[in-house]
Scaffold this active site. Structure first.
Site, PDB file in Angstrom:
ATOM      1  N   TYR A 154     -20.097   5.053   0.636  1.00 59.50           N
ATOM      2  CA  TYR A 154     -20.023   5.042   2.099  1.00 59.50           C
ATOM      3  C   TYR A 154     -18.670   4.494   2.577  1.00 59.50           C
ATOM      4  O   TYR A 154     -18.078   5.014   3.525  1.00 59.50           O
ATOM      5  CB  TYR A 154     -21.173   4.223   2.696  1.00 59.50           C
ATOM      6  CG  TYR A 154     -21.037   4.062   4.197  1.00 59.50           C
ATOM      7  CD1 TYR A 154     -21.053   5.168   5.039  1.00 59.50           C
ATOM      8  CD2 TYR A 154     -20.860   2.795   4.776  1.00 59.50           C
ATOM      9  CE1 TYR A 154     -20.908   5.035   6.419  1.00 59.50           C
ATOM     10  CE2 TYR A 154     -20.726   2.650   6.152  1.00 59.50           C
ATOM     11  CZ  TYR A 154     -20.749   3.768   6.966  1.00 59.50           C
ATOM     12  OH  TYR A 154     -20.597   3.626   8.320  1.00 59.50           O
ATOM     13  N   ARG A 161     -12.825   9.795   6.412  1.00 61.86           N
ATOM     14  CA  ARG A 161     -13.039  10.247   7.793  1.00 61.86           C
ATOM     15  C   ARG A 161     -11.820   9.927   8.656  1.00 61.86           C
ATOM     16  O   ARG A 161     -11.339  10.775   9.406  1.00 61.86           O
ATOM     17  CB  ARG A 161     -14.306   9.598   8.349  1.00 61.86           C
ATOM     18  CG  ARG A 161     -14.546   9.866   9.818  1.00 61.86           C
ATOM     19  CD  ARG A 161     -15.955   9.504  10.253  1.00 61.86           C
ATOM     20  NE  ARG A 161     -16.354   8.132   9.959  1.00 61.86           N
ATOM     21  CZ  ARG A 161     -17.567   7.629  10.197  1.00 61.86           C
ATOM     22  NH1 ARG A 161     -18.509   8.399  10.737  1.00 61.86           N
ATOM     23  NH2 ARG A 161     -17.871   6.383   9.890  1.00 61.86           N
ATOM     24  N   TYR A 213     -16.297  -3.868  13.119  1.00 53.70           N
ATOM     25  CA  TYR A 213     -16.985  -4.628  12.082  1.00 53.70           C
ATOM     26  C   TYR A 213     -15.978  -5.464  11.286  1.00 53.70           C
ATOM     27  O   TYR A 213     -14.865  -5.008  11.005  1.00 53.70           O
ATOM     28  CB  TYR A 213     -17.676  -3.681  11.086  1.00 53.70           C
ATOM     29  CG  TYR A 213     -19.044  -3.147  11.482  1.00 53.70           C
ATOM     30  CD1 TYR A 213     -19.786  -3.687  12.527  1.00 53.70           C
ATOM     31  CD2 TYR A 213     -19.614  -2.087  10.774  1.00 53.70           C
ATOM     32  CE1 TYR A 213     -21.039  -3.185  12.857  1.00 53.70           C
ATOM     33  CE2 TYR A 213     -20.869  -1.573  11.099  1.00 53.70           C
ATOM     34  CZ  TYR A 213     -21.578  -2.134  12.140  1.00 53.70           C
ATOM     35  OH  TYR A 213     -22.807  -1.641  12.449  1.00 53.70           O
ATOM     36  N   ARG A 226     -21.584   3.891  19.613  1.00 55.74           N
ATOM     37  CA  ARG A 226     -23.041   3.737  19.506  1.00 55.74           C
ATOM     38  C   ARG A 226     -23.795   4.846  20.225  1.00 55.74           C
ATOM     39  O   ARG A 226     -24.936   5.162  19.879  1.00 55.74           O
ATOM     40  CB  ARG A 226     -23.461   2.380  20.070  1.00 55.74           C
ATOM     41  CG  ARG A 226     -22.887   1.197  19.296  1.00 55.74           C
ATOM     42  CD  ARG A 226     -23.386   1.149  17.879  1.00 55.74           C
ATOM     43  NE  ARG A 226     -22.919  -0.041  17.155  1.00 55.74           N
ATOM     44  CZ  ARG A 226     -23.157  -0.251  15.864  1.00 55.74           C
ATOM     45  NH1 ARG A 226     -23.834   0.627  15.146  1.00 55.74           N
ATOM     46  NH2 ARG A 226     -22.696  -1.330  15.287  1.00 55.74           N
ATOM     47  N   GLU A 334     -33.619   4.176   9.958  1.00 54.04           N
ATOM     48  CA  GLU A 334     -32.592   4.397  10.983  1.00 54.04           C
ATOM     49  C   GLU A 334     -33.099   5.502  11.911  1.00 54.04           C
ATOM     50  O   GLU A 334     -33.781   6.424  11.448  1.00 54.04           O
ATOM     51  CB  GLU A 334     -31.272   4.794  10.320  1.00 54.04           C
ATOM     52  CG  GLU A 334     -30.122   4.986  11.292  1.00 54.04           C
ATOM     53  CD  GLU A 334     -28.782   5.204  10.560  1.00 54.04           C
ATOM     54  OE1 GLU A 334     -28.406   4.362   9.722  1.00 54.04           O
ATOM     55  OE2 GLU A 334     -28.152   6.242  10.832  1.00 54.04           O
TER      56      GLU A 334
HETATM   57  C1  3EB Z   1     -24.618   0.930  11.468  1.00 52.04           C
HETATM   58  O1  3EB Z   1     -25.028   0.728  12.613  1.00 52.04           O
HETATM   59  C2  3EB Z   1     -25.531   1.745  10.592  1.00 52.04           C
HETATM   60  O2  3EB Z   1     -20.572   5.686   9.732  1.00 52.04           O
HETATM   61  O3  3EB Z   1     -20.955   7.339  11.109  1.00 52.04           O
HETATM   62  C3  3EB Z   1     -24.949   4.449  11.780  1.00 52.04           C
HETATM   63  C4  3EB Z   1     -24.428   5.544  12.473  1.00 52.04           C
HETATM   64  C5  3EB Z   1     -24.284   3.965  10.671  1.00 52.04           C
HETATM   65  C6  3EB Z   1     -23.236   6.146  12.059  1.00 52.04           C
HETATM   66  C7  3EB Z   1     -21.282   6.270  10.570  1.00 52.04           C
HETATM   67  C8  3EB Z   1     -23.076   4.575  10.271  1.00 52.04           C
HETATM   68  C9  3EB Z   1     -22.554   5.645  10.959  1.00 52.04           C
HETATM   69  O4  3EB Z   1     -23.562   0.474  11.047  1.00 52.04           O
HETATM   70  C10 3EB Z   1     -24.828   2.819   9.881  1.00 52.04           C
END
Ligand code: 3EB
Length: 340
Positions: A154, A161, A213, A226, A334
């Site tokens: 990941y 990306r 993050y 989000r 999720e």
């Molecule tokens: C998170 O909230 C969970 O890397 O495109 C959720 C939605 C998550 C999209 C992405 C990753 C992605 O971090 C993981």
């Protein structure tokens, strides 16, 4: 009740053939041929190994198995659709929107390179199309949590990306899902929705923005918003990214399915509340006017998740549970949403 119509409550009560700018629904798999033949169909998705293969450019087989009777997802608009192929990429467009998809085989398990190639193709294609604004992406790759620390697949995906993506800064990130497959096929699948006009990316007040993050989650923070609130005249619902039991930047309730599910629902509600500041006409809570896709790490959890959502007033017709792996090992579930 399968008639999920995002244009207005009045239109939702009208017949299935009523013109709505955008409708997304889950339908029985037996309707696949009819859905593909409908000139207003933008895209049809099958799920898992039981889906029947089709050659149409607006058909996509998502490599995750679904819980329950075989269903498809159908996106339908209110103007005639054209579709075709452009190199490895397939596209489908109407007057307002474009769906596109690409699948890239990994060479020697190099997920970063395959992802960079997919996103470079996406960026190049969108920049010369009439639908340059990337609203929402879906990303599926095998064995997402394999590899230690910064070698995790990941994390490599996140690097690829960013390498491939052009012209998208923090202020214009798409909503997204990134989920692991269990089929052992080393091929990244990316599909997306783009529009003539930009949408408004939204963040969740309960969560640290993914693109901010801290370093402990990898060298490249994940490039997504989000949620995306599309322009009003696109007719699109609120596009909620894949959402898990994360508060701040930390995973909550490790190993506890129903607590994670409730935390996830609180995050989805928080996004709705945020979006309603901009667009008060949006429904106040998920329900019959929503379309939810749930990913569970353990297929044995699917029935409990369905029952829990139904108890919360979300009808089965609006929910599809898929066997997919969330990108943090401690997270069991999720959920992403289309919210009208
Ligand atoms: C998170 O909230 C969970 O890397 O495109 C959720 C939605 C998550 C999209 C992405 C990753 C992605 O971090 C993981």
């Amino acid at each position: 009740m399968g008639n999920t119509n995002f244009s207005s409550p009045a239109a939702a009560a009208a017949s299935a053939s009523a013109a709505a700018p955008f409708q997304a629904r889950y339908r029985p798999a037996a309707e696949t041929a009819a859905a593909l033949a409908d000139p207003h169909t933008l895209a049809v998705f099958g799920f898992g190994s039981t889906a029947t293969p089709h050659t149409a450019a607006h058909w996509l087989q998502v490599p995750l198995n679904a819980h329950g009777p075989a269903r498809i997802e159908v996106w339908r608009g209110d103007s005639p659709v054209q579709h075709g192929r452009h190199g490895a990429l397939r596209w489908s467009q109407n007057q307002r929107l474009m769906f596109s998809a690409i699948e890239i085989d990994e060479v020697d398990g190099d997920i970063e390179a395959a992802t960079a190639q997919a996103y470079a193709a996406l960026s190049q294609f969108l920049s010369q199309s009439g639908y340059p604004h990337l609203l929402r992406t879906w990303n599926y790759l095998d064995a997402i949590t394999e590899g230690e620390d910064d070698d995790e697949r990941y994390r490599q995906f996140c690097i690829g990306r960013v390498r491939g993506l052009r012209g998208v800064d923090d202020a214009a990130m798409p909503a997204a899902t990134c989920i692991g497959c269990f089929d052992g096929r080393r091929r990244v699948q990316v599909y997306w929705l783009s529009a003539r006009e930009p949408g408004q990316p939204l963040e969740n007040p309960r969560q640290v923005s993914a693109y901010a993050y801290p370093r402990q989650y990898g060298p490249q923070s994940p490039s997504f918003a989000r949620a995306m609130l599309p322009a009003p005249d696109s007719g699109l619902p609120l596009l909620q990214s894949g959402t898990a039991a994360i508060v701040g930047h930390r995973s909550q309730h490790p190993g506890q399915l129903l607590l994670q599910l409730d935390e996830t629902l609180a995050n989805l509600q928080s996004l709705i509340d945020r979006a309603r500041q901009q667009r008060p006409a949006l429904a106040a809570a998920p329900g019959a006017g929503s379309l939810l896709k749930v990913y569970v790490r353990d297929p044995a959890d699917a029935a409990a998740v369905s029952a829990h959502l139904q108890q919360r007033g979300i009808p089965d017709a609006s929910v599809l549970v898929l066997h997919g792996e969330v990108c943090r090992a401690e997270l069991l579930v999720e959920i992403e949403g289309l919210h009208g």
